[in-house]
Design an enzyme around this catalytic site. Structure first.
Site, mmCIF file in Angstrom:
data_model
loop_
_atom_site.group_PDB
_atom_site.id
_atom_site.type_symbol
_atom_site.label_atom_id
_atom_site.label_comp_id
_atom_site.label_asym_id
_atom_site.label_seq_id
_atom_site.Cartn_x
_atom_site.Cartn_y
_atom_site.Cartn_z
ATOM 1 N N ASP A 268 0.857 -1.168 0.000
ATOM 2 C CA ASP A 268 0.000 0.000 0.000
ATOM 3 C C ASP A 268 0.908 1.237 0.000
ATOM 4 O O ASP A 268 1.321 1.713 1.039
ATOM 5 C CB ASP A 268 -0.865 -0.050 1.262
ATOM 6 C CG ASP A 268 -1.859 1.095 1.315
ATOM 7 O OD1 ASP A 268 -1.876 1.917 0.378
ATOM 8 O OD2 ASP A 268 -2.598 1.168 2.311
ATOM 9 N N ASP A 414 -17.161 5.082 0.462
ATOM 10 C CA ASP A 414 -15.872 4.691 1.020
ATOM 11 C C ASP A 414 -16.038 4.415 2.534
ATOM 12 O O ASP A 414 -17.162 4.390 3.056
ATOM 13 C CB ASP A 414 -14.863 5.800 0.697
ATOM 14 C CG ASP A 414 -13.454 5.274 0.539
ATOM 15 O OD1 ASP A 414 -13.094 4.364 1.302
ATOM 16 O OD2 ASP A 414 -12.715 5.787 -0.327
ATOM 17 N N ASP A 527 -10.865 -3.599 -0.616
ATOM 18 C CA ASP A 527 -9.722 -2.693 -0.641
ATOM 19 C C ASP A 527 -8.726 -3.168 0.408
ATOM 20 O O ASP A 527 -9.008 -4.101 1.184
ATOM 21 C CB ASP A 527 -10.243 -1.285 -0.324
ATOM 22 C CG ASP A 527 -9.254 -0.203 -0.709
ATOM 23 O OD1 ASP A 527 -8.159 -0.514 -1.207
ATOM 24 O OD2 ASP A 527 -9.586 0.972 -0.517
ATOM 25 N N ASP A 591 -3.686 4.700 -5.638
ATOM 26 C CA ASP A 591 -3.785 6.100 -5.236
ATOM 27 C C ASP A 591 -2.891 6.990 -6.073
ATOM 28 O O ASP A 591 -1.796 7.359 -5.660
ATOM 29 C CB ASP A 591 -3.429 6.223 -3.761
ATOM 30 C CG ASP A 591 -4.424 5.456 -2.917
ATOM 31 O OD1 ASP A 591 -5.507 5.142 -3.428
ATOM 32 O OD2 ASP A 591 -4.120 5.182 -1.752
ATOM 33 N N HIS A 649 -12.676 9.202 -8.667
ATOM 34 C CA HIS A 649 -12.477 9.021 -7.230
ATOM 35 C C HIS A 649 -11.617 10.170 -6.730
ATOM 36 O O HIS A 649 -10.848 10.749 -7.501
ATOM 37 C CB HIS A 649 -11.779 7.672 -6.981
ATOM 38 C CG HIS A 649 -11.692 7.265 -5.535
ATOM 39 N ND1 HIS A 649 -12.622 7.653 -4.595
ATOM 40 C CD2 HIS A 649 -10.779 6.506 -4.880
ATOM 41 C CE1 HIS A 649 -12.283 7.133 -3.415
ATOM 42 N NE2 HIS A 649 -11.164 6.439 -3.567
#
Ligand SMILES: *[C@@H]1O[C@H](CO)[C@@H](O)[C@H](O)[C@H]1NC(C)=O
Length: 917
Positions: A268, A414, A527, A591, A649
């Site tokens: 991540d 989310d 996620d 991201d 997003h």
């Protein structure tokens, strides 16, 4: 399951994630992530020099059964024996497995990723002497040569070497060994603990620090040394290699000499950097090699941390330099060398021999399965934000789309929608009546996605935590207690999804009676399944955490795959209920940031995923971090409208950016981009049907369709959708024009907006304005569209199709039309679909059954009008439909040679012909 990733039985996985820290705008903190030099096994392996292989094949141990050859290898330095297994698999695939002959304990072999035991073909020995063995790989002149000293494998076709293994002598297999001061129990296998406290939680091995393995009894441990494995591959004649996602890098992989290898370790990563080999959220250990003669693939089936080095003897040489070499006769054959290194497990590699790009996709699909078939709505537009604040907010956004006449199908919630980040719950103040909200969305024939992350709040008041703890389903730490780490809810447990019982339990949560407030139009977003652990090493789990008897180190890259597998179970158990229709595995590129370079890199990132079987890919439209300029936002919508997974997003701290917030002119530009997407949904859907059936990627690099056109090999600022649409999005700020490469000698391409015709194999300069989205249809193709765009894809269900017939220089074209109900599995279980073949030849357009046994059901899908783009005017026409001949209204625009037939009124599911006379 939508939106998750990985899905699928497709390679190892992807876990995607969103952000770790709030609000910061600094770049990735490289200090958080290891370089090869900081990863001791990578450093150790990389220090080995080529040409000194200690491995020798012991030919007298050779055993050949019908389809399997085994042979022992010996390391002459330490006398350890390895077992080599060779298989010839159906469809031009060779499998090579190397393991220790007698490991102290079993080494990890990746389960569940292959669709089954791959079918084999007979192997036969052609010749054998003291130096080696020659095996036949089938009817063609393909052979596999095993050389004994040093050990190496060569795959040949005729006189040509296609690929060699261990030709540089970098096979290195760290065998399991007892720590020197360990006392072996007289009974043999069990060993008393004898540690000096050197074992630090979570640290991977340093040389001399040993891992610990639990043996039969608790508290009895075997301390073993480093376990990494490595093998090199040489590809003579190859200068282009692709694949091994996920990296934020160009499509054509770079040589790694002088820098770090490409790393595969699901992480991540906060604010990733572009154009480098750092690991990202997912990992698919498949590389493709391509030249004008052949495409091949290497599938390295290993789920541990992996590094891939690439070198080339032509790297750095300019085209001119190569030419000079050639003229002077000094050129050596170009060659690419690749080396894979993994921290643990075994060597298990599938060599896919092509020869065509489409063969490699078929070969990989035969091993791991194909992309699941997404529902039609999943291919439409998705509106997401971290976060839509409450039910009123959701309602207002939904109405905003109607007021501004922008279609959308899904709105996403989310993490903030939950009650304190307890997944499967709703915040009681912000979302007190989730069913009312969902019903409101459903009334518009739209749907919602809510996030469900695989970290569970440690809270004795939370039912799911209590059940997972009581059933003993959490991942354990090295001391046997439940592993806990810090994530969105605070202190969290991590379910052990490698356990099938845990997966079944998780699947059972996706039920109306378990997931309160859920309804049939609620779908799931998986996620954070790298897994993301905010306070763990490299933001993930300690490598010595335990999944049953395996360390996390052995299977790290599989964690997200297993989360997805679990949701797939939920999906497969019902037909049209809670999660049914999202049988998709969609992936987004993580991201990203609202920067032009991030828009550009979305193209190679999705192309790379598509090459290894993950077609439903997209990047966060607008960029997740930071705030896009209006120009960037518009360009991103225009690009996203032509990428498979089309979702906007944004980060919690960014200003709102729904499509209508930037003035009427920009709203109109965004509306137009989204409408172009909706009009093309029939073609997208058909492409995904093909991807599901055959494993061919939907979004394709040009070289896949033009494998001999060297000018296309490194292009990654444009792409094909299927075979027939070429897209070159505008990704430069302030662009007034761009140069697109139109591939194919003898091919013609039509601008889809103006119908203007251009010849293939040329660089075409195209002036652009803010409304331009350069897209071309290949001459020789027929593309279905629906031109009446409505509020959502479901609302367009009964609308007519328009066929765009683009003629090639031979005045012919062909295409397909695939239609089903768009969301259930009836296409599979009841064979309810229409699949027509459309051909235009000799001035006649004909629709025929492509698949004879389909049951035709009525979708009242009238074919509405045709646009023929062609070079010479022709007058229509008569239409022959169900035996009767009628004439049809038409228009002919002589300036562009476009013929339009209006309202022929045929049924899409019937046989018919249209004749131009
Ligand atoms: C296998 O390879 C041969 C020779 O290159 C080729 O002709 C054949 O089409 C391939 N078959 C498959 C199933 O890929």
């Amino acid at each position: 399951l939508f939106a998750t990733f990985l899905g699928f039985r497709m390679g190892l996985l992807l876990g995607l994630c969103f952000s770790l820290l709030l609000g910061s705008t600094s770049a990735v903190d490289r200090g958080n992530f290891k370089t090869c030099a900081q990863s001791s096994f990578c450093k150790r392996q990389r220090a080995l020099k080529p040409g000194q292989s200690p491995y020798r094949a012991l030919l007298d141990t050779l055993e050949l059964s019908d389809s399997r050859l085994t042979l022992q290898l010996i390391n002459d330095n330490n006398k350890v024996h390895l077992l080599l297994e060779l298989y010839r698999l159906q469809g031009n695939i060779t499998r090579v497995k190397i393991n220790e002959l007698k490991p102290l304990k079993p080494r990890f072999e990746v389960p569940d990723v292959l669709v089954g035991e791959p079918p084999t073909e007979p192997l036969s020995v052609l010749s054998k002497d003291d130096n080696g063995v020659v095996l036949s790989l089938g009817p063609e002149s393909q052979r596999l040569i095993v050389s004994a000293r040093p050990f190496r494998l060569d795959i040949m076709e005729g006189p040509q070497v296609l690929l060699s293994l261990n030709s540089r002598g970098l096979l290195a297999f760290e065998h399991l060994q007892l720590r020197k001061n360990t006392q072996v129990d007289p009974e043999g296998a069990e060993v008393k603990e004898n540690v000096d406290g050197a074992e630090q939680q979570g640290e991977e091995e340093k040389v001399g620090v040993y891992f610990k393995y639990c043996l039969k009894k608790p508290n009895l441990f075997l301390f073993l040394g480093p376990t990494s494995v490595s093998l090199d591959f040489s590809l003579p004649g190859v200068e282009h290699v692709y694949g091994i996602p996920e990296h934020a890098d160009n499509l054509k992989l770079k040589t790694t000499e002088g820098g770090d290898p490409y790393r595969l370790y699901n992480l991540d990563v906060f604010q990733y950097e572009l154009y480098n080999p750092m690991a990202l959220y997912g990992a698919v250990p498949v590389m493709l090699a391509h030249n004008t003669q052949r495409t091949m693939g290497i599938f390295w089936l290993n789920a541990a941390e992996t590094w891939v080095d690439i070198s080339s003897n032509t790297a750095g040489k300019t085209v001119f330099g190569k030419m000079l070499d050639f003229v002077q006769g000094s050129s050596e054959t170009p060659q690419t060398d690749v080396r894979w290194v993994s921290e643990s497990g075994i060597i298990d590699v599938f060599i896919m021999l092509g020869p065509k790009p489409s063969d490699v996709f078929t070969q990989y699909a035969s091993l791991t399965g194909t992309q699941s078939f997404p529902p039609l709505a999943a291919l439409a537009y998705h509106q997401c934000r971290w976060n839509y604040n409450d039910q009123e907010d959701v309602k207002a956004v939904d109405q905003g789309f109607d007021q501004h006449d922008v279609p959308y199908d899904f709105i996403w919630l989310d993490i903030e929608h939950t009650d304190g980040k307890r997944y499967f719950t709703w915040d009681p103040h912000k979302f007190p009546q989730p069913k009312d909200m969902l019903q409101g969305i459903m009334d518009k024939r739209r749907m919602m996605v809510a996030i469900v992350d695989p970290h569970i709040k440690v809270d004795s008041g939370y039912k799911i935590h209590n059940e997972i703890r009581d059933k003993n389903f959490y991942v354990k730490n090295k001391d046997g207690g439940d592993y806990e780490g810090w994530c969105w809810p605070g202190n969290s447990g991590y379910p052990d999804f490698t356990n099938p019982e845990m997966r079944a339990f998780w699947a059972s949560m996706f039920a109306y009676d378990q997931y309160e407030g859920s309804m049939e139009n609620l779908y799931t977003w998986n996620d954070m399944n790298e897994p993301s652990v905010f306070n763990g090493p490299e933001v993930t789990m300690y490598k010595d955490a335990m999944h049953g008897s395996w360390e996390h180190r052995d299977l790290h890259n599989l964690y997200g795959f297993y989360v997805q597998l679990s949701v797939d179970i939920a999906n497969g158990e019902s037909d049209w209920s809670l999660f049914v229709c999202m049988n998709a595995g969609a992936v987004w590129t993580g991201d990203n940031a609202a920067e032009w370079e991030h828009l550009k890199i979305s193209i190679p990132m999705c192309l790379s995923l598509g090459l290894v079987g993950i077609s439903l890919c997209g990047a966060d439209v607008g960029g997740f971090f930071k705030s896009p300029s209006t120009e960037l936002l518009v360009r991103w919508y225009q690009t996203g409208a032509y990428q498979p997974f089309f979702r906007a997003h944004a980060h919690l701290d960014t200003p709102r950016r729904e499509p209508w917030l930037f003035g009427p002119e920009n709203t109109a530009l965004i509306r137009e981009a989204v409408r172009q997407r909706y009009a093309l949904l029939p073609y997208w859907y058909q492409q995904f049907y093909q991807a599901h059936k055959t494993g061919q990627p939907v979004m394709r690099p040009l070289w896949v369709e033009y494998p001999k056109d060297t000018a296309s090999f490194a292009i990654d600022d444009e792409f094909l959708i299927g075979r027939d649409l070429l897209v070159h999005p505008v990704t430069e700020e302030g662009a007034r024009g761009l140069t697109a490469y139109l591939p194919g000698h003898g091919e013609v391409w039509y601008d889809v907006h103006t119908f203007q015709k251009h010849n293939g194999a040329q660089n075409l300069y195209i002036p652009v304005t803010m409304s331009s989205i350069p897209v071309f249809q290949r001459g020789g193709s027929i593309i279905p569209r629906k031109l009446r765009v409505r509020r959502s894809s479901a609302c367009m269900e009964n609308d007519p199709y328009t066929l765009y017939v683009a003629l090639n220089p031979q005045r012919a074209a062909e295409g397909e039309l695939y239609i089903d109900d768009g969301h259930t599995f009836s296409f599979q279980t009841k064979k309810e679909f229409i699949h027509r073949s459309l051909t235009f030849a000799y001035n006649t357009l004909t629709s025929r059954y492509l698949v004879k046994w389909v049951q035709v059901i009525c979708f009242s899908c009238k074919l509405f009008l045709y646009n023929f783009f062609s070079d010479s005017p022709h007058t229509p026409l008569s239409l022959c439909y169900t035996g009767k001949e009628t004439s049809v209204e038409f228009e002919f625009d002589a300036s562009m040679s476009v013929l339009t037939l209006r309202k022929p009124g045929m049924n899409a599911g019937a046989d018919w012909t249209v004749k131009l006379q």
